[in-house]
Design an enzyme around this catalytic site. Structure first.
Site, mmCIF file in Angstrom:
data_model
loop_
_atom_site.group_PDB
_atom_site.id
_atom_site.type_symbol
_atom_site.label_atom_id
_atom_site.label_comp_id
_atom_site.label_asym_id
_atom_site.label_seq_id
_atom_site.Cartn_x
_atom_site.Cartn_y
_atom_site.Cartn_z
ATOM 1 N N CYS A 1 -6.544 30.221 36.891
ATOM 2 C CA CYS A 1 -7.430 29.566 37.736
ATOM 3 C C CYS A 1 -7.389 30.160 39.036
ATOM 4 C CB CYS A 1 -7.224 28.192 38.201
ATOM 5 S SG CYS A 1 -7.833 27.215 39.163
ATOM 6 N N CYS B 1 -14.644 31.824 39.178
ATOM 7 C CA CYS B 1 -14.081 30.628 38.704
ATOM 8 C C CYS B 1 -13.832 30.586 37.175
ATOM 9 C CB CYS B 1 -15.187 29.651 39.042
ATOM 10 S SG CYS B 1 -14.713 27.940 38.679
HETATM 11 N N1 DGL Z 1 -11.011 27.989 41.053
HETATM 12 C C1 DGL Z 1 -11.593 27.136 39.954
HETATM 13 C C2 DGL Z 1 -11.148 28.016 38.580
HETATM 14 O O1 DGL Z 1 -10.915 29.297 38.568
HETATM 15 C C3 DGL Z 1 -11.176 25.846 39.839
HETATM 16 C C4 DGL Z 1 -12.100 25.124 38.915
HETATM 17 C C5 DGL Z 1 -12.088 23.754 39.175
HETATM 18 O O2 DGL Z 1 -12.715 23.357 40.387
HETATM 19 O O3 DGL Z 1 -11.456 22.879 38.671
HETATM 20 O O4 DGL Z 1 -11.027 27.656 37.422
#
Ligand code: DGL
Length: 278
Positions: free
Chosen positions: A192, A82
């Site tokens: 992301c 994340c």
């Molecule tokens: N997959 C997360 C990232 O890489 C998403 C973050 C979120 O939940 O806003 O930032």
């Protein structure tokens, strides 16, 4: 064998991977590709997703609680799949847990090396776009490149709902890609872990001239390097086990996870107590 947080960890212990939701599956599939023998535990914090608009202490609280969950189940290493959690709380997580922690970083460095127009875009959550770690990456690796960070609220929710194509996805992407392409960007960083699942939709809208780079494979390589150095790589050529957990509804999350991974998987519900006061 190594001793982590009072437990004994060995090469047969699983790799722990987590994300605010299912985006981290884009990293998990790279880990499975590179390290097929590894057992993997995945936790998607879908009932608290997205993290992107939350205060830092909330993100730290959830990340700590989820890491605890994975460590309790014997994880020998944690992959924070994340970008948002990475940019908010990696030093704090490393200070709290003695087990190795591998973090995400938007692929600014390879994008700056690859661009021919000298202009790159970075799609990321609002929290990552405004964070100091992206600014530091740009200062360090993209001094001579024009970098256009683009906050992309709403994309995480689409992926969490299993929507990867169609008019709703195009409507969400068009206002993000349009301004970047007008600037002359020829390379886009997916900052992301949810966004690699929108790669085809981005490609279709932007056309063939755009390079799209994410960090999943680099993080898998980093995981392999850390495990190798610590003597924790699982030996043998057998297929590792995959266990998936969610704070959300097991059935719904299982359906979306199966869609994202392109194979039928089962997800178990596991509540991890809120730990947001830290
Ligand atoms: N997959 C997360 C990232 O890489 C998403 C973050 C979120 O939940 O806003 O930032």
């Amino acid at each position: 064998m190594g001793h982590y947080n009072g437990r004994v960890s060995d090469a047969n212990a699983p790799v722990g991977v987590f994300d605010s939701g299912l985006g981290g599956l884009s990293v998990l599939r790279e880990i499975q590709r590179l390290l097929p023998a590894e057992h993997v535990l995945y936790y998607g914090d879908s009932s608290h997703c997205p993290y992107g608009g939350r205060p830092p202490e909330y993100i730290l609280g959830r990340s700590t609680a989820v890491t605890d969950f994975l460590v309790e189940r014997g994880a020998k290493i944690i992959v924070v799949a994340c970008n948002t959690a990475t940019s908010v709380c990696i030093p704090e997580l490393r200070a709290r847990f003695s087990i190795p922690i591998v973090a995400m970083a938007p692929a600014v460095k390879p994008a700056a090396a690859a661009t021919r127009s000298g202009k790159i875009g970075v799609l990321a959550t609002p929290r990552t776009v405004t964070g100091e770690s992206l600014a530091a990456l740009i200062r360090e690796h993209a001094r001579d490149t024009e970098v256009y960070p683009m906050p992309a609220p709403g994309l995480v929710e689409l992926v969490e709902a299993g929507k990867l194509s169609g008019p709703e996805v195009e409507d969400a992407l068009r206002p993000l890609l349009g301004p970047l392409l007008e600037k002359g960007v020829d390379t886009i960083v997916l900052g992301c872990t949810h966004y690699p699942f929108l790669r085809d939709a981005i490609c279709d809208l932007a056309g063939p001239g755009l390079a799209i780079i994410d960090s999943g494979e680099a993080v898998a390589r980093r995981t392999r390097d850390v495990l190798t150095r610590q003597g924790l790589l699982r030996p043998g050529s057998g297929q590792g086990r995959l266990e998936l957990f969610t704070s959300g509804t097991a059935e719904h999350v299982g359906q979306v996870a199966s869609r994202l991974l392109g194979e039928k998987v089962t997800v178990a519900h596991a509540a991890v107590p809120p730990d947001v006061s830290i």
